[in-house]
Design a protein around this motif. Structure first.
Motif, PDB file in Angstrom:
ATOM      1  N   ALA A   1       1.180   7.858 -13.749  1.00 34.19           N
ATOM      2  CA  ALA A   1       1.269   7.034 -12.540  1.00 34.19           C
ATOM      3  C   ALA A   1       0.878   7.860 -11.320  1.00 34.19           C
ATOM      4  CB  ALA A   1       2.679   6.490 -12.373  1.00 34.19           C
ATOM      5  N   GLY A   2       0.243   7.191 -10.372  1.00 34.98           N
ATOM      6  CA  GLY A   2      -0.055   7.837  -9.108  1.00 34.98           C
ATOM      7  C   GLY A   2       1.087   7.654  -8.130  1.00 34.98           C
ATOM      8  N   GLY A   3       0.851   8.019  -6.888  1.00 37.36           N
ATOM      9  CA  GLY A   3       1.857   7.827  -5.855  1.00 37.36           C
ATOM     10  C   GLY A   3       1.837   6.401  -5.342  1.00 37.36           C
ATOM     11  N   GLN A   4       2.930   5.996  -4.708  1.00 34.63           N
ATOM     12  CA  GLN A   4       3.047   4.663  -4.144  1.00 34.63           C
ATOM     13  C   GLN A   4       3.178   4.753  -2.631  1.00 34.63           C
ATOM     14  OE1 GLN A   4       6.450   3.653  -6.892  1.00 34.63           O
ATOM     15  NE2 GLN A   4       5.331   1.745  -7.094  1.00 34.63           N
ATOM     16  N   GLY A   5       2.717   3.708  -1.940  1.00 36.57           N
ATOM     17  CA  GLY A   5       2.849   3.673  -0.489  1.00 36.57           C
ATOM     18  C   GLY A   5       2.139   4.844   0.170  1.00 36.57           C
ATOM     19  N   ASP A   6       2.843   5.529   1.048  1.00 41.42           N
ATOM     20  CA  ASP A   6       2.270   6.665   1.776  1.00 41.42           C
ATOM     21  C   ASP A   6       1.943   7.839   0.867  1.00 41.42           C
ATOM     22  OD1 ASP A   6       2.543   5.215   4.090  1.00 41.42           O
ATOM     23  OD2 ASP A   6       4.390   6.199   4.744  1.00 41.42           O
ATOM     24  N   MET A   7       2.487   7.835  -0.340  1.00 39.27           N
ATOM     25  CA  MET A   7       2.245   8.943  -1.274  1.00 39.27           C
ATOM     26  C   MET A   7       1.023   8.713  -2.171  1.00 39.27           C
ATOM     27  SD  MET A   7       4.382  11.289  -0.633  1.00 39.27           S
ATOM     28  CE  MET A   7       4.282  10.819   1.085  1.00 39.27           C
ATOM     29  N   LYS A   8       0.343   7.592  -1.977  1.00 39.28           N
ATOM     30  CA  LYS A   8      -0.823   7.288  -2.804  1.00 39.28           C
ATOM     31  C   LYS A   8      -1.887   8.368  -2.633  1.00 39.28           C
ATOM     32  CE  LYS A   8      -3.715   3.360  -4.118  1.00 39.28           C
ATOM     33  NZ  LYS A   8      -4.044   1.939  -3.840  1.00 39.28           N
ATOM     34  N   GLY A   9      -2.322   8.942  -3.747  1.00 37.65           N
ATOM     35  CA  GLY A   9      -3.319   9.996  -3.717  1.00 37.65           C
ATOM     36  C   GLY A   9      -2.755  11.370  -3.442  1.00 37.65           C
ATOM     37  N   LYS A  10      -1.467  11.445  -3.080  1.00 34.61           N
ATOM     38  CA  LYS A  10      -0.853  12.728  -2.724  1.00 34.61           C
ATOM     39  C   LYS A  10       0.016  13.294  -3.841  1.00 34.61           C
ATOM     40  CE  LYS A  10      -0.734  11.518   2.197  1.00 34.61           C
ATOM     41  NZ  LYS A  10       0.148  11.274   3.369  1.00 34.61           N
ATOM     42  N   ILE A  11       0.498  12.421  -4.719  1.00 36.16           N
ATOM     43  CA  ILE A  11       1.292  12.876  -5.849  1.00 36.16           C
ATOM     44  C   ILE A  11       0.846  12.135  -7.104  1.00 36.16           C
ATOM     45  CG2 ILE A  11       3.308  13.362  -4.399  1.00 36.16           C
ATOM     46  CD1 ILE A  11       4.649  10.863  -5.621  1.00 36.16           C
ATOM     47  N   PHE A  12       1.202  12.683  -8.259  1.00 35.77           N
ATOM     48  CA  PHE A  12       1.091  11.945  -9.507  1.00 35.77           C
ATOM     49  C   PHE A  12       2.409  12.099 -10.251  1.00 35.77           C
ATOM     50  CE2 PHE A  12      -0.678  16.152 -10.429  1.00 35.77           C
ATOM     51  CZ  PHE A  12      -0.047  16.526 -11.603  1.00 35.77           C
ATOM     52  N   ARG A  13       2.683  11.131 -11.155  1.00 33.62           N
ATOM     53  CA  ARG A  13       3.977  11.086 -11.820  1.00 33.62           C
ATOM     54  C   ARG A  13       3.785  10.994 -13.336  1.00 33.62           C
ATOM     55  NH1 ARG A  13       6.409   6.003  -9.737  1.00 33.62           N
ATOM     56  NH2 ARG A  13       4.236   5.379  -9.516  1.00 33.62           N
ATOM     57  N   VAL A  14       4.386  11.935 -14.050  1.00 30.25           N
ATOM     58  CA  VAL A  14       4.328  11.964 -15.504  1.00 30.25           C
ATOM     59  C   VAL A  14       5.703  11.570 -16.036  1.00 30.25           C
ATOM     60  CG1 VAL A  14       3.866  13.350 -17.554  1.00 30.25           C
ATOM     61  CG2 VAL A  14       2.637  13.833 -15.416  1.00 30.25           C
TER      62      VAL A  14
END
Length: 380
Positions: free
Chosen positions: A320-333
């Motif tokens: 999963a990628g980031g959501q909201g303001d975190m889109k493109g800034k984090i990824f989630r495993v």
């Protein structure tokens, strides 16, 4: 030269992988939901789900996502104009806030930065400043950030003030320890597509005796999500028959493993994943990560959106990628539900390949090695 076969691996925090045995349960003949035969199946599914929640309280199965259970909690506990405290530290804390506002609640938010966590002291301060609060709404595991909250500590404070505590455990239940009765939690909600290892479509909600007292005095209009209807009849409307077949089987599997062992399994998977991320020189996003997923900051110079899409579309590994303001800034495993050590190894090896493809300099196998060392140390 022909391309290799691409297999798909699901390592997102919901929906999560579904075991073949549970998929097959859903393929059984659909029977009428007003028969003794189905009532027996549903009763057994509910009792098994109570075990997972660690409760003897009333527990209802909803034909909805977890958000439906969240809405049911608000609709039955909050009258228009009443004051509630909401812990807001991510997309799902924000969802509590939105639902409460839709139902006319006066919301006092405890706002924390994405990736940070609230403390019992913050809850205490908010309740002291707002003694007319009727309930505190919070989240066990903030799925958007991978952050886990101290629900047991929150509950002690809330109960000291004589208020209700309502917990979104949609992603956290099963991966994180949660003891509804022992921790005096009034309402807990969850969904089928996370740790239960089921397809989406079922919501779960529990009500304590104290919560029921509030249900009876709440003036909010409600129909489908009226908890009083479910208390009279656990299936007041057509239930998701085949999903309940699957739920019955899923909770049997979880009970056979034992909740303490289930929690420990998720801890080991989380430890191995984070050892791998650390070995790759990457930075964790959450200040208090839990066992549901690991959120990672996208390294400088790497396109976070491409990282997630390449893993999914070219390598067949869905994170999963980031959501909201975190889109493109984090990824989630995710390491949630029906996952084994080899799911972690696959995710880490794919991550290594994609990072190198996107220009991030790492040594092949460094993350995998760190994960394998954790598994060896844990004897699994």
């Amino acid at each position: 030269m022909s391309k290799l076969v691409k297999k798909n691996y699901l390592l997102a925090p919901g929906p999560t992988p579904v075991p073949i045995d549970l998929l097959l349960e859903g393929a059984r003949d659909t029977i009428h939901h007003r028969t003794p035969q189905f009532k027996k199946i549903m009763d057994e599914a509910i009792e098994g789900t109570k075990y997972v929640f660690q409760t003897t309280n009333d527990l209802f199965l909803l034909s909805s996502s977890g958000t439906g259970a969240m809405e049911m909690a608000v609709a039955n506990l909050v009258s228009p104009g009443e004051k509630v405290i909401v812990v807001v530290g991510g997309k799902f804390g924000e969802r509590w806030e939105k639902i409460c506002k839709v139902y006319g609640a006066q919301v006092v938010p405890i706002k924390i930065e994405y990736g940070d966590y609230a403390t019992p002291e913050m809850i205490d301060d908010a309740l002291q400043a707002n003694p007319d609060t009727v309930a505190v709404f919070t989240t066990l595991s903030e799925t958007s950030t991978g952050t886990v909250m101290d629900i047991e500590g929150f509950s002690k404070v809330v109960k000291k003030h004589g208020k209700l505590i309502v917990v979104d455990a949609i992603s956290g239940l099963i991966a994180q320890p949660l003891k509804t009765d022992e921790w005096n939690l009034d309402v807990v909600v969850a969904g089928s597509q996370k740790g239960f290892m089921l397809p989406p479509g079922l919501g779960f909600i529990t009500f304590s005796e104290d919560a029921w007292k509030k249900v009876e005095t709440t003036t909010t209009p409600r129909f489908y999500f009226d908890a009083r209807a479910y208390k009279k009849n656990p299936a007041p409307y057509t239930p998701a028959v085949n999903l309940i077949y699957q739920l019955k089987k899923a909770v049997e599997m979880l009970k056979e493993e034992g909740m303490e062992n289930v929690w420990e399994r998720h801890r080991i998977l989380a430890d191995a994943t984070r050892a791998a991320i650390k070995a790759l020189g990457l930075e964790f996003f959450s200040k208090n990560p839990g066992n549901v997923l690991t959120a990672v900051r996208v390294p400088e110079g790497v396109d976070g959106l491409k990282l997630v899409s390449i893993m999914r579309d070219e390598y067949g590994v869905t994170i999963a990628g980031g959501q909201g303001d975190m889109k493109g800034k984090i990824f989630r495993v995710a390491h949630l539900g029906y996952m084994s050590k080899f799911d972690v190894i696959i995710a880490v090896s794919a991550l290594e390949m994609v990072l190198r493809k996107l220009g991030y300099n790492i040594e092949y196998g460094s993350g995998v090695k760190a994960a394998e060392e954790i598994f060896e140390k844990e004897g699994v």
